[in-house]
Design an enzyme around this catalytic site. Structure first.
Site, short mmCIF file in Angstrom:
data_model
loop_
_atom_site.label_atom_id
_atom_site.label_comp_id
_atom_site.label_asym_id
_atom_site.label_seq_id
_atom_site.Cartn_x
_atom_site.Cartn_y
_atom_site.Cartn_z
CG ASP A 1 45.79 56.34 60.94
OD1 ASP A 1 45.71 57.42 59.58
OD2 ASP A 1 45.62 55.30 60.61
CD GLU B 1 41.42 52.23 65.65
OE1 GLU B 1 42.79 52.69 65.57
OE2 GLU B 1 40.79 52.03 64.59
CE1 TYR C 1 43.55 57.11 64.04
CE2 TYR C 1 44.19 55.55 65.62
CZ TYR C 1 43.41 55.91 64.66
OH TYR C 1 43.02 54.68 63.80
#
Ligand code: SF4
Length: 357
Positions: free
Chosen positions: A137, A38, A119
């Protein structure tokens, strides 16, 4: 009413992408793998990230290995991915997590980690810890804007989109499989509800999509017009000695490309540098010759760099006193050099005679 999460999960079970950081169906994802991917995926494509992800896991198989690594080794492994503050935060976060004995399993705990925003915390929380949250996102924003036909432009519409996205898992099937539901949304956005030409005929939510019904899906999300990206100018100097060594220096730890190595150079400013003015910033006496011009696009500005090259017999002591660092040209590949500097090095023909003694 949110669209059917059961329909989305059925679609995901048939069409899920195979990604190196993903757990196999029915298995729980490793938080280290999810977090690493991520952080790398922020502002970067899956295709660009995959080789870096594999390299990181080869070099640092566990978060403890990453925490114990020297910063330079981490920055060198990251070099080329850009946004170097992420690499510094990644390393800081690894140290915090390793010292705590593992990742926190709550959203608040994840949010407190260096470099982990809303996020990323939601993505790790949902995928690795099964928290019932929807990570929002760009893909999820796009799907949400289209599903609900939300026409307010980004970035002002971001809160409204997040509020609507948070309703997408308001049903039992989504709550029963938070990890799969989050990844199903990512896959829908990446493969079906694409920025241009969404493949609505293949979409599990086509019957519930207001944007499709109104014929406006492909135009969403609306975006406010962007201001033109400003332009900056700089000059950097490549000095090579008789042994083929290159003079570099380290950028300040904070700020753009913080802590990375670079060719010595001027500041980057709005006005172009005249040659005579730029050469006053050379790290050594010349003669220098212009060896090329490099353009590099950062998020907030475009940079034009004039590259000057010189060959000298040996570096004077004053170069080291001024913060210069000398590296053999053959070792450059393994250094924490940003893409911009690799372009500057490539723009400099290494073996053309310069007439410099
Ligand atoms: Fe996106 Fe089309 Fe599916 Fe709507 S129907 S969510 S626009 S792919």
């Amino acid at each position: 009413m949110p669209p059917s999460s059961a329909d989305l999960l059925r679609w995901y079970d048939r069409h899920r992408r195979i990604l190196p950081w993903r757990a196999a169906p029915g298995r729980t994802a490793d938080p280290y793998h999810v977090w690493l991917s991520e952080i790398m995926l922020q502002q970067t494509t899956v295709a660009a990230v995959i080789p870096y992800y594999h390299r990181f896991l080869d070099l640092f198989p566990t978060i403890g290995d990453l925490a114990r690594a020297e910063t330079d080794r981490v920055m060198a492994a990251w070099a080329g991915l850009g946004y170097y503050a992420r690499a510094r935060n990644l390393h800081a976060c690894a140290r915090v997590v390793a010292a705590a004995g593992g990742f926190p399993a709550t959203l608040d705990g994840l949010l407190a980690l260096p470099g982990v925003g809303a996020y990323t915390a939601a993505a790790i929380g949902a995928i690795a810890f099964g928290l019932p949250v929807v990570p929002v996102d760009g893909n999820v924003e796009r799907v949400t804007a289209r599903l609900f036909a939300l026409t307010d432009p980004l970035p002002a519409a971001r809160r409204t989109l997040a509020r609507h996205a948070a309703t997408l898992n308001d049903s039992q099937p989504a709550r029963a499989r938070p990890s799969d539901f989050a990844q199903a949304l990512f896959d829908l956005g990446a493969g079906i509800c694409t920025p241009r030409n969404p493949a609505c005929a293949l979409c599990p939510w086509q019957g519930e999509c207001a944007g499709l019904r109104q014929g406006i899906a492909a135009a969403l999300p609306a975006k406010a017009p962007r201001a033109a990206r400003p332009v900056r100018h700089g000059a950097h100097f490549r000095a090579t000695d008789a042994a083929g060594q290159i003079l570099l220096r380290r950028r300040p730890a904070s700020g753009l490309l913080g802590g990375m190595l670079e060719l010595p150079g001027t500041e980057w400013r709005a006005e172009p540098w005249a040659e005579s003015e730029a050469l006053a910033h050379a790290p050594l006496p010349g003669p220098w010759r212009q060896a090329g011009r490099v353009t590099h696009v950062f998020t907030h500005f475009t940079l034009h760099v004039d590259v000057y090259a010189a060959r000298i017999g040996r570096f004077p002591n004053s170069a080291a006193q001024a913060g210069g660092l000398v590296f053999a040209a053959r070792d450059l590949d393994g250094l924490a050099l940003p893409s911009l500097m690799r372009k500057c090095l490539a723009a400099t023909p290494p073996d053309r005679p310069t007439g410099v003694p």
